[in-house]
Write a protein that holds these residues in place. Sequence first.
Motif, PDB file in Angstrom:
ATOM      1  N   ARG A 111       0.808  -1.301   0.097  1.00 51.34           N
ATOM      2  CA  ARG A 111      -0.328  -0.176  -0.304  1.00 51.34           C
ATOM      3  C   ARG A 111       0.880   1.390  -0.530  1.00 51.34           C
ATOM      4  O   ARG A 111       1.927   1.451   0.914  1.00 51.34           O
ATOM      5  N   VAL A 112       0.742   2.088  -1.100  1.00 48.96           N
ATOM      6  CA  VAL A 112       1.581   3.391  -0.587  1.00 48.96           C
ATOM      7  C   VAL A 112       0.718   4.587  -1.215  1.00 48.96           C
ATOM      8  O   VAL A 112      -0.478   4.649  -1.897  1.00 48.96           O
ATOM      9  N   TYR A 113       0.852   5.384   0.035  1.00 45.37           N
ATOM     10  CA  TYR A 113       0.219   6.582   0.579  1.00 45.37           C
ATOM     11  C   TYR A 113       1.289   7.281   0.296  1.00 45.37           C
ATOM     12  O   TYR A 113       2.057   7.859   0.410  1.00 45.37           O
ATOM     13  N   GLY A 114       0.117   8.904  -0.102  1.00 44.13           N
ATOM     14  CA  GLY A 114       0.885  10.239  -0.229  1.00 44.13           C
ATOM     15  C   GLY A 114       0.709  10.417  -2.069  1.00 44.13           C
ATOM     16  O   GLY A 114      -0.218   9.742  -3.100  1.00 44.13           O
ATOM     17  N   ARG A 115       0.824  11.549  -2.221  1.00 45.02           N
ATOM     18  CA  ARG A 115       0.322  11.909  -3.702  1.00 45.02           C
ATOM     19  C   ARG A 115       1.345  12.474  -4.251  1.00 45.02           C
ATOM     20  O   ARG A 115       2.550  12.690  -4.006  1.00 45.02           O
ATOM     21  N   GLY A 116       1.124  13.177  -5.250  1.00 47.52           N
ATOM     22  CA  GLY A 116       1.839  14.441  -6.511  1.00 47.52           C
ATOM     23  C   GLY A 116       0.830  14.744  -7.327  1.00 47.52           C
ATOM     24  O   GLY A 116      -0.119  15.086  -7.441  1.00 47.52           O
ATOM     25  N   ALA A 119       0.413   3.917 -13.813  1.00 43.44           N
ATOM     26  CA  ALA A 119       0.663   3.504 -15.545  1.00 43.44           C
ATOM     27  C   ALA A 119       1.747   2.291 -15.561  1.00 43.44           C
ATOM     28  O   ALA A 119       2.188   0.580 -16.057  1.00 43.44           O
ATOM     29  N   ARG A 120       3.458   2.268 -14.220  1.00 46.80           N
ATOM     30  CA  ARG A 120       4.517   1.825 -14.659  1.00 46.80           C
ATOM     31  C   ARG A 120       3.557   0.504 -13.816  1.00 46.80           C
ATOM     32  O   ARG A 120       3.939  -1.132 -14.134  1.00 46.80           O
ATOM     33  N   ILE A 121       3.013   0.791 -12.430  1.00 48.80           N
ATOM     34  CA  ILE A 121       1.925  -0.468 -12.214  1.00 48.80           C
ATOM     35  C   ILE A 121       1.281  -1.825 -13.495  1.00 48.80           C
ATOM     36  O   ILE A 121       1.150  -2.859 -12.678  1.00 48.80           O
ATOM     37  N   GLU A 122       0.547  -1.039 -13.417  1.00 46.43           N
ATOM     38  CA  GLU A 122      -0.050  -1.670 -14.396  1.00 46.43           C
ATOM     39  C   GLU A 122       0.607  -2.425 -15.709  1.00 46.43           C
ATOM     40  O   GLU A 122       0.524  -3.693 -15.546  1.00 46.43           O
ATOM     41  N   GLU A 123       0.828  -2.207 -16.264  1.00 46.53           N
ATOM     42  CA  GLU A 123       2.390  -2.440 -17.001  1.00 46.53           C
ATOM     43  C   GLU A 123       2.822  -3.546 -16.621  1.00 46.53           C
ATOM     44  O   GLU A 123       3.219  -4.779 -17.509  1.00 46.53           O
ATOM     45  N   SER A 174      -1.104  -4.431 -10.605  1.00 48.13           N
ATOM     46  CA  SER A 174      -2.768  -3.712  -9.813  1.00 48.13           C
ATOM     47  C   SER A 174      -3.452  -4.212  -9.199  1.00 48.13           C
ATOM     48  O   SER A 174      -3.842  -3.547  -7.954  1.00 48.13           O
ATOM     49  N   GLY A 175      -3.303  -5.309  -8.791  1.00 55.41           N
ATOM     50  CA  GLY A 175      -4.436  -5.775  -7.575  1.00 55.41           C
ATOM     51  C   GLY A 175      -3.452  -6.134  -6.234  1.00 55.41           C
ATOM     52  O   GLY A 175      -3.937  -6.170  -5.654  1.00 55.41           O
ATOM     53  N   SER A 176      -1.870  -5.740  -6.932  1.00 54.13           N
ATOM     54  CA  SER A 176      -1.092  -6.072  -4.939  1.00 54.13           C
ATOM     55  C   SER A 176      -0.082  -4.965  -5.232  1.00 54.13           C
ATOM     56  O   SER A 176      -0.372  -5.181  -3.455  1.00 54.13           O
ATOM     57  N   MET A 177      -0.364  -3.764  -5.647  1.00 50.80           N
ATOM     58  CA  MET A 177       1.004  -2.657  -5.691  1.00 50.80           C
ATOM     59  C   MET A 177      -0.006  -1.380  -5.650  1.00 50.80           C
ATOM     60  O   MET A 177      -0.547  -1.146  -6.500  1.00 50.80           O
ATOM     61  N   LEU A 178      -1.244  -1.065  -4.402  1.00 57.43           N
ATOM     62  CA  LEU A 178      -1.969   0.014  -4.218  1.00 57.43           C
ATOM     63  C   LEU A 178      -2.024   1.487  -4.203  1.00 57.43           C
ATOM     64  O   LEU A 178      -1.497   1.558  -3.078  1.00 57.43           O
ATOM     65  N   LEU A 179      -2.554   2.497  -4.905  1.00 53.63           N
ATOM     66  CA  LEU A 179      -1.837   3.580  -4.650  1.00 53.63           C
ATOM     67  C   LEU A 179      -3.262   4.031  -3.594  1.00 53.63           C
ATOM     68  O   LEU A 179      -4.659   4.209  -4.122  1.00 53.63           O
ATOM     69  N   MET A 180      -3.228   4.450  -2.589  1.00 55.03           N
ATOM     70  CA  MET A 180      -3.737   4.823  -1.213  1.00 55.03           C
ATOM     71  C   MET A 180      -4.268   7.019  -1.241  1.00 55.03           C
ATOM     72  O   MET A 180      -5.126   6.423  -0.440  1.00 55.03           O
TER      73      MET A 180
END
Length: 402
Positions: free
Chosen positions: A234-239, A249-253, A257-263
């Motif tokens: 789980r990645v917490y942050g913004r930009g 896009a990097r996560i999807e490539e 997508s199911g295991s590295m989540l932008l929270m």
Amino acid sequence: MRILLHHAYGMGGTIRTVLNLAGYLARERDVEVVSVVRTAKKPFFPVPPGVRVSFLDDRTGRRSPVARLLSRFPSVLIPQQENVYTSLSLWTDLRLVGFLRSMRSGVVISTRPGLNLVTALFAPPGVITIGQEHVTLDVHSPEVVRLIKRRYGRFDAFVTLTQADLDRYAKTLKNPPAQLLRIPNAVTALEGGMSQLDEKVVIAIGRFVHAKGFDLLVRAWKQVAEAHPDWVLRVYGRGRPEAEARLRARIEEAGLSGSMLLMGGSTEIGVELARSSIHVVSSRYEGFSMTILEAMSKGVPVVSFDCPHGPREIVTHEYDGLLVPPKKPAALAEALCRLIEDRELLGRLGRNAALTSAGYDLDSVGARWDRLLSDLAGRPALGSPSAPDRTATPSARNMQPV
């Protein structure tokens, strides 16, 4: 006492730690956080009791015709190589100088290179000036370092977060301030209890910027996810929207997508840390990572790149966390897998992490600020024969181009 910030209502480690310090100092002092800009109606982090917040350029409402006009012109006081250059303007220059020149006494603490350079140049002689470094000297451009060498000697004190950075400044500044010292950031009590280290969750925290190395983390997590598909990151942050889009896009490539989540951002990061079992830091460089201390305060061990300069000064390898060679995703993945697979090691590092964090509590760190401020208050008045010479009013002769 005034503490100068770029934007007090934003999200970031510097903002959080400055507010923590302001809250401590406000116990016995009149403290005001002066924000150069305001871009949000409400603060992301709670403002501590007793702390006032003011703004030099409030962009959330109707602005005067002069402000709108002068905001079209770029800053002439902030170096173009400073990260905040594009968010400032000729209007913020005038507001910043006006604020500094209006002071007659007291203390002003500035908190980033651009603000440090302006404060060193324009603060009146009756004001005690303290500069802070929240990142590290090594990441500043040659142009900024050139100005640092010329102006930081005007400060009454300059504070770094790490010993390594203190050593770098001591070697770089030919005419250092009277006080050049290290005071780390403090960790405050967070919501949520201690982690039980029983959740199959790794947590990462930070803004979506190049320095935080989330592109490297994607590569590392791909290896971890293949070996342990039941774990999530789980990645917490913004930009900036474009930065978040690139990371997504990097996560999807990578098929994550199911295991590295932008929270997104969270104002209750303590609760989220208590629900995790490992904190991972993929930064290319750090000043003094508050997220490391916050994770440790929850008994969560840290796996981090051994990047300049902060992680090594907090994390003791194999005692309260694991350090791996910087910018090596494979090494980061290997260390994560090691903790996931070794419950005894995970628990031991977590227990020791909680002990480490206790040495950075607000009262302990705040006492070091108390000693510094008492020492500076007891020095001869600025402008006296035994004090640094900051009596000259800046003029066209000594206002060097930036």
